[in-house]
Motif scaffolding. Structure first.
Motif, PDB file in Angstrom:
ATOM      1  N   GLY A  40       0.811  -1.208   0.000  1.00  0.00           N
ATOM      2  CA  GLY A  40       0.000   0.000   0.000  1.00  0.00           C
ATOM      3  C   GLY A  40       0.848   1.263   0.000  1.00  0.00           C
ATOM      4  O   GLY A  40       1.984   1.276   0.482  1.00  0.00           O
ATOM      5  N   ARG A  41       0.270   2.300  -0.549  1.00  0.00           N
ATOM      6  CA  ARG A  41       0.950   3.593  -0.629  1.00  0.00           C
ATOM      7  C   ARG A  41       1.372   4.094   0.759  1.00  0.00           C
ATOM      8  O   ARG A  41       2.488   4.566   0.936  1.00  0.00           O
ATOM      9  CB  ARG A  41       0.036   4.604  -1.317  1.00  0.00           C
ATOM     10  N   ALA A  42       0.489   3.957   1.736  1.00  0.00           N
ATOM     11  CA  ALA A  42       0.814   4.426   3.096  1.00  0.00           C
ATOM     12  C   ALA A  42       1.994   3.641   3.672  1.00  0.00           C
ATOM     13  O   ALA A  42       2.888   4.221   4.306  1.00  0.00           O
ATOM     14  CB  ALA A  42      -0.405   4.304   4.007  1.00  0.00           C
ATOM     15  N   SER A  43       2.026   2.339   3.438  1.00  0.00           N
ATOM     16  CA  SER A  43       3.148   1.520   3.916  1.00  0.00           C
ATOM     17  C   SER A  43       4.446   1.907   3.212  1.00  0.00           C
ATOM     18  O   SER A  43       5.514   1.926   3.824  1.00  0.00           O
ATOM     19  CB  SER A  43       2.867   0.039   3.667  1.00  0.00           C
ATOM     20  N   LEU A  44       4.324   2.202   1.935  1.00  0.00           N
ATOM     21  CA  LEU A  44       5.498   2.624   1.156  1.00  0.00           C
ATOM     22  C   LEU A  44       6.080   3.913   1.724  1.00  0.00           C
ATOM     23  O   LEU A  44       7.282   3.997   1.992  1.00  0.00           O
ATOM     24  CB  LEU A  44       5.081   2.809  -0.305  1.00  0.00           C
ATOM     25  N   TYR A  45       5.226   4.897   1.954  1.00  0.00           N
ATOM     26  CA  TYR A  45       5.683   6.171   2.532  1.00  0.00           C
ATOM     27  C   TYR A  45       6.226   5.984   3.945  1.00  0.00           C
ATOM     28  O   TYR A  45       7.253   6.559   4.306  1.00  0.00           O
ATOM     29  CB  TYR A  45       4.553   7.202   2.535  1.00  0.00           C
ATOM     30  N   ALA A  46       5.541   5.176   4.752  1.00  0.00           N
ATOM     31  CA  ALA A  46       5.960   4.978   6.144  1.00  0.00           C
ATOM     32  C   ALA A  46       7.316   4.272   6.233  1.00  0.00           C
ATOM     33  O   ALA A  46       8.104   4.543   7.141  1.00  0.00           O
ATOM     34  CB  ALA A  46       4.893   4.177   6.900  1.00  0.00           C
ATOM     35  N   THR A  47       7.585   3.395   5.295  1.00  0.00           N
ATOM     36  CA  THR A  47       8.822   2.614   5.341  1.00  0.00           C
ATOM     37  C   THR A  47       9.996   3.332   4.670  1.00  0.00           C
ATOM     38  O   THR A  47      11.114   3.314   5.190  1.00  0.00           O
ATOM     39  CB  THR A  47       8.610   1.241   4.664  1.00  0.00           C
ATOM     40  N   TYR A  48       9.746   3.961   3.533  1.00  0.00           N
ATOM     41  CA  TYR A  48      10.852   4.516   2.734  1.00  0.00           C
ATOM     42  C   TYR A  48      10.831   6.027   2.575  1.00  0.00           C
ATOM     43  O   TYR A  48      11.818   6.598   2.129  1.00  0.00           O
ATOM     44  CB  TYR A  48      10.842   3.892   1.330  1.00  0.00           C
ATOM     45  N   GLY A  49       9.745   6.667   2.895  1.00  0.00           N
ATOM     46  CA  GLY A  49       9.627   8.094   2.622  1.00  0.00           C
ATOM     47  C   GLY A  49       9.026   8.286   1.238  1.00  0.00           C
ATOM     48  O   GLY A  49       8.290   7.430   0.746  1.00  0.00           O
ATOM     49  N   ASN A  50       9.365   9.381   0.594  1.00  0.00           N
ATOM     50  CA  ASN A  50       8.792   9.657  -0.722  1.00  0.00           C
ATOM     51  C   ASN A  50       9.559   8.910  -1.824  1.00  0.00           C
ATOM     52  O   ASN A  50      10.494   8.163  -1.553  1.00  0.00           O
ATOM     53  CB  ASN A  50       8.750  11.167  -0.980  1.00  0.00           C
ATOM     54  N   LYS A  51       9.160   9.123  -3.054  1.00  0.00           N
ATOM     55  CA  LYS A  51       9.767   8.420  -4.191  1.00  0.00           C
ATOM     56  C   LYS A  51      11.266   8.701  -4.274  1.00  0.00           C
ATOM     57  O   LYS A  51      12.066   7.790  -4.500  1.00  0.00           O
ATOM     58  CB  LYS A  51       9.063   8.825  -5.489  1.00  0.00           C
TER      59      LYS A  51
END
Length: 194
Positions: A40-51
């Motif tokens: 999920g997008r939220a998990s992606l941001y929470a784990t790695y930050g932005n693109k």
């Protein structure tokens, strides 16, 4: 109570690296990453930050994977010049490999796409190139000291020339189906070591 991650962050980072490497930074959207990584997008941001943060982590991972191999190849005991030649020929073979065509080198791709306008990317590219140059220089100094390289050769200048050659092989190999082009260039450059 905090929820545990439902994905492997290490595997997801590797998958992101592969997607960025194939497509580049600009051509990879957050939606592409969400779909490709299966998180999920939220998990992606929470784990790695932005693109951009994820791309920087992927670039660091690429170096962590590539640098130890090069270090092993160029720092083996014994004659140094055969190891340098083998590295140049390996880069040429990889650049000419049909299965790898279109990907090039992740660092070289970053240098072309992002380094001119992103200081953090430029620093990582420069650090990567300095590392490769240092490894080549050390091997060439050993070759000079062991009598494998003519005494009038400048190991630093040769290391820089080989670095530029290796990066150029990656660029040409990425875009050209003419495998002789990269192989011939590598062999001509290696004659400078005679």
């Amino acid at each position: 109570m905090a929820r545990s991650k439902e994905f492997d962050p290490d595997a997801a980072l590797q998958s992101a690296l592969e997607l960025f490497w194939r497509r580049g930074y600009e051509a990879t959207s957050m939606s592409d990453l969400v779909e490709h990584l299966g998180i999920g997008r939220a998990s992606l941001y929470a784990t790695y930050g932005n693109k951009r943060d994820l791309y920087l982590k992927a670039l660091d991972r690429y170096g962590e994977q590539r640098n130890p191999r090069l270090l092993r190849e160029l720092s083996r005991p014994g004659p140094a010049l055969p190891a340098v030649r083998a590295v140049v020929r390996r880069f040429a073979a990889e650049a000419a490999d049909d299965g790898l065509r279109g990907t090039g080198c992740f660092v070289t791709n970053t240098a072309a796409e992002l380094a001119p306008h992103d200081d953090a990317m430029a620093r990582r590219v420069e650090l990567s190139w300095e590392h490769v140059e240092t490894l080549l220089h050390s091997a060439l100094v050993r070759a000079l000291e062991q009598g494998e390289l003519p005494g009038d050769r400048d190991p630093r200048a040769l290391a820089r020339m080989l670095l530029v050659l290796l990066q150029g092989l990656r660029v040409v190999g990425k875009a050209s189906a003419d495998t002789a082009r990269v192989r011939d260039a590598a062999e001509q450059a290696l004659r400078l070591l005679d």
